[in-house]
Motif scaffolding. Structure first.
Motif, PDB file in Angstrom:
ATOM      1  N   GLU A 191       0.852  -1.151  -0.242  1.00  0.00           N
ATOM      2  CA  GLU A 191      -0.036  -0.081   0.026  1.00  0.00           C
ATOM      3  C   GLU A 191       0.888   1.478  -0.040  1.00  0.00           C
ATOM      4  N   ALA A 192       2.243   1.138  -0.202  1.00  0.00           N
ATOM      5  CA  ALA A 192       3.027   2.381  -0.045  1.00  0.00           C
ATOM      6  C   ALA A 192       2.714   3.370  -1.043  1.00  0.00           C
ATOM      7  N   ARG A 193       2.991   4.696  -0.823  1.00  0.00           N
ATOM      8  CA  ARG A 193       2.708   5.936  -1.836  1.00  0.00           C
ATOM      9  C   ARG A 193       3.829   5.659  -2.528  1.00  0.00           C
ATOM     10  N   GLN A 194       3.700   5.737  -3.891  1.00  0.00           N
ATOM     11  CA  GLN A 194       4.650   5.928  -4.689  1.00  0.00           C
ATOM     12  C   GLN A 194       5.103   7.337  -5.363  1.00  0.00           C
ATOM     13  N   ARG A 195       6.377   7.508  -5.403  1.00  0.00           N
ATOM     14  CA  ARG A 195       7.001   8.877  -5.643  1.00  0.00           C
ATOM     15  C   ARG A 195       8.029   8.704  -6.770  1.00  0.00           C
ATOM     16  N   VAL A 196       7.992   9.614  -7.765  1.00  0.00           N
ATOM     17  CA  VAL A 196       9.001   9.759  -8.759  1.00  0.00           C
ATOM     18  C   VAL A 196      10.465   9.864  -8.166  1.00  0.00           C
ATOM     19  N   GLU A 197      10.387  10.635  -7.048  1.00  0.00           N
ATOM     20  CA  GLU A 197      11.778  10.595  -6.408  1.00  0.00           C
ATOM     21  C   GLU A 197      12.573   9.527  -5.953  1.00  0.00           C
ATOM     22  N   GLN A 198      11.612   8.543  -5.270  1.00  0.00           N
ATOM     23  CA  GLN A 198      12.023   7.161  -4.834  1.00  0.00           C
ATOM     24  C   GLN A 198      12.388   6.192  -5.963  1.00  0.00           C
ATOM     25  N   HIS A 199      11.598   6.258  -7.043  1.00  0.00           N
ATOM     26  CA  HIS A 199      11.772   5.568  -8.386  1.00  0.00           C
ATOM     27  C   HIS A 199      13.098   5.995  -8.791  1.00  0.00           C
ATOM     28  N   ALA A 200      13.336   7.161  -9.081  1.00  0.00           N
ATOM     29  CA  ALA A 200      14.682   7.746  -9.416  1.00  0.00           C
ATOM     30  C   ALA A 200      15.742   7.317  -8.614  1.00  0.00           C
ATOM     31  N   ASP A 201      15.773   7.195  -7.201  1.00  0.00           N
ATOM     32  CA  ASP A 201      16.612   6.576  -6.249  1.00  0.00           C
ATOM     33  C   ASP A 201      16.805   4.987  -6.346  1.00  0.00           C
ATOM     34  N   ASP A 202      15.938   4.558  -7.033  1.00  0.00           N
ATOM     35  CA  ASP A 202      16.093   2.963  -7.242  1.00  0.00           C
ATOM     36  C   ASP A 202      17.179   3.102  -8.472  1.00  0.00           C
ATOM     37  N   ALA A 203      16.905   3.788  -9.665  1.00  0.00           N
ATOM     38  CA  ALA A 203      17.511   3.790 -10.646  1.00  0.00           C
ATOM     39  C   ALA A 203      18.964   4.280 -10.306  1.00  0.00           C
ATOM     40  N   PHE A 204      19.333   5.366  -9.678  1.00  0.00           N
ATOM     41  CA  PHE A 204      20.494   5.588  -9.076  1.00  0.00           C
ATOM     42  C   PHE A 204      21.136   4.382  -8.321  1.00  0.00           C
ATOM     43  N   ARG A 205      20.574   3.493  -7.538  1.00  0.00           N
ATOM     44  CA  ARG A 205      21.317   2.498  -6.873  1.00  0.00           C
ATOM     45  C   ARG A 205      21.503   1.532  -7.760  1.00  0.00           C
ATOM     46  N   LEU A 206      21.043   1.269  -8.828  1.00  0.00           N
ATOM     47  CA  LEU A 206      21.406   0.435  -9.784  1.00  0.00           C
ATOM     48  C   LEU A 206      22.648   0.820 -10.645  1.00  0.00           C
ATOM     49  N   LEU A 207      22.910   2.045 -10.950  1.00  0.00           N
ATOM     50  CA  LEU A 207      23.998   2.793 -11.614  1.00  0.00           C
ATOM     51  C   LEU A 207      24.981   2.643 -10.459  1.00  0.00           C
ATOM     52  N   GLU A 208      24.785   2.934  -9.333  1.00  0.00           N
ATOM     53  CA  GLU A 208      25.940   2.484  -8.241  1.00  0.00           C
ATOM     54  C   GLU A 208      26.444   1.276  -8.168  1.00  0.00           C
ATOM     55  N   LEU A 209      25.580   0.244  -8.359  1.00  0.00           N
ATOM     56  CA  LEU A 209      25.879  -1.211  -8.159  1.00  0.00           C
ATOM     57  C   LEU A 209      26.658  -1.504  -9.806  1.00  0.00           C
ATOM     58  N   LEU A 210      26.125  -1.170 -11.015  1.00  0.00           N
ATOM     59  CA  LEU A 210      26.387  -1.575 -12.163  1.00  0.00           C
ATOM     60  C   LEU A 210      27.719  -0.932 -12.767  1.00  0.00           C
ATOM     61  N   SER A 211      27.642   0.526 -12.527  1.00  0.00           N
ATOM     62  CA  SER A 211      28.661   1.420 -13.006  1.00  0.00           C
ATOM     63  C   SER A 211      29.269   2.322 -12.007  1.00  0.00           C
ATOM     64  N   PRO A 212      29.967   1.819 -11.190  1.00  0.00           N
ATOM     65  CA  PRO A 212      30.320   2.604  -9.696  1.00  0.00           C
ATOM     66  C   PRO A 212      31.250   3.682 -10.354  1.00  0.00           C
ATOM     67  N   GLY A 213      31.112   4.921 -10.244  1.00  0.00           N
ATOM     68  CA  GLY A 213      32.098   5.949 -10.507  1.00  0.00           C
ATOM     69  C   GLY A 213      32.034   6.390 -11.652  1.00  0.00           C
ATOM     70  N   VAL A 214      31.480   5.652 -12.825  1.00  0.00           N
ATOM     71  CA  VAL A 214      31.775   6.014 -14.217  1.00  0.00           C
ATOM     72  C   VAL A 214      30.342   6.438 -14.578  1.00  0.00           C
ATOM     73  N   PRO A 215      30.041   7.643 -15.174  1.00  0.00           N
ATOM     74  CA  PRO A 215      28.961   7.972 -15.744  1.00  0.00           C
ATOM     75  C   PRO A 215      28.313   7.112 -17.080  1.00  0.00           C
ATOM     76  N   ALA A 216      27.103   6.954 -16.760  1.00  0.00           N
ATOM     77  CA  ALA A 216      26.311   5.934 -17.728  1.00  0.00           C
ATOM     78  C   ALA A 216      25.371   6.592 -18.500  1.00  0.00           C
ATOM     79  N   ARG A 217      24.843   5.775 -19.645  1.00  0.00           N
ATOM     80  CA  ARG A 217      23.939   6.494 -20.441  1.00  0.00           C
ATOM     81  C   ARG A 217      22.567   5.790 -19.944  1.00  0.00           C
ATOM     82  N   VAL A 218      21.348   6.598 -20.024  1.00  0.00           N
ATOM     83  CA  VAL A 218      20.098   6.042 -19.457  1.00  0.00           C
ATOM     84  C   VAL A 218      18.813   6.563 -20.683  1.00  0.00           C
TER      85      VAL A 218
END
Length: 286
Positions: free
Chosen positions: A70-97
């Motif tokens: 039932e959790a409320r959904q927010r763009v900001e949290q979904h964007a943070d999810d994407a950021f966590r994936l960037l940090e996991l898969l491309s640490p320190g290196v800019p990525a294309r999205v």
């Protein structure tokens, strides 16, 4: 089609299912609508020849369960999810999205909040209705969708929503087509339909009420490709990206098909996406 490597990532309030193919610099594909990682299956293999291609089921969709349904959904949290994936898969290196539809809204917020982690963003038809001059009309549409969802359920609400997205007088979507798909595509449609109540009830009202930091986006517009479907000129999801491109004085890229060109024209869509990303590669090297 190459089988991707499958991963699970714990984030705040959810566990994300993600898929990775290929080698090279990271290309993160953010799904929109009721789609998940599989919505990019038609283009991911070809792009994986040059990139580490990652996509995922957004939180609450398909294989990415929420801790609290039932959790409320927010763009900001979904964007943070994407950021966590960037940090996991491309640490320190800019990525294309790349983001499509509601996924493009996530990609734009990611750009404004973590520009140092982003090489380039391609945003295909983000339905940012709050930037449009006739926003009151679209707020009324969203209210009708929510009212229909409460009174009649997800399928009637989906019909109201779809009608509001199309140009006045446009032909309705052929519902029969979903019964004529090959098995793998039919399975994707089944997942899409299962996600519909969550999408209409939680994602649509929050994401389409989101107002981007337009000044920040303009300052970062050299890293941003705004795009729309060649067949969706004038439709609601097309208009915000075209409006912003004109405001920023940047080019606007037309991809094959309409709002769902990724699914209806995958080969042509992927070919143009590759070209757009190659331009970004040349600019980054210059």
């Amino acid at each position: 089609m190459t089988s991707p490597a499958i991963g699970r990532l714990r984030v705040d309030g959810a566990t994300l299912h993600y898929e990775v193919r290929g080698k090279g610099p990271l290309l993160l594909l953010i799904p929109g609508g009721t789609g998940g990682a599989a919505s990019y299956d038609g283009v991911a293999d070809d792009l994986a020849a040059d990139y580490t291609v990652a996509s995922y089921d957004p939180r609450g969709m398909s294989r990415s369960p929420l801790d609290d349904p039932e959790a409320r959904q927010r763009v900001e949290q979904h964007a943070d999810d994407a950021f966590r994936l960037l940090e996991l898969l491309s640490p320190g290196v800019p990525a294309r999205v790349v983001g499509c539809s509601s996924g493009a809204i996530v990609a734009l917020h990611l750009l404004t909040t973590h520009p140092g982690r982003i090489e380039r963003v391609v945003a295909h038809e983000p339905p940012l209705v709050e930037v449009l001059p006739d926003v009151a009309e679209h707020r009324a549409l969203l209210a009708r969708v929510q009212d229909t969802l409460r009174r009649e359920g997800p399928m009637p609400a989906a019909a109201v929503f779809a009608a509001g997205m199309r140009r006045p007088g446009a032909d309705p979507v052929d519902a029969k087509a979903a019964t004529e798909l090959p098995p793998q595509a039919a399975a994707r449609v089944a997942r899409t339909m299962a996600n519909m109540p969550y999408f209409l009830g939680r994602i649509v009202p929050s994401f389409m009420a989101y107002t981007p930091d337009v000044d920040r986006l303009k300052a970062l517009s050299d890293r941003l490709v705004l795009a729309g479907g060649a067949d969706s000129r004038g439709e609601l999801p097309y208009r915000p990206a075209a409006f912003l491109a004109e405001r920023f004085g940047t080019s606007f890229v037309h991809f094959p098909g309409g709002h769902t060109g990724l699914s209806t024209h995958p080969a042509e869509f992927g070919e143009l996406l590759r070209k757009v990303l190659e331009i970004a590669n040349v600019q980054a090297a210059s």
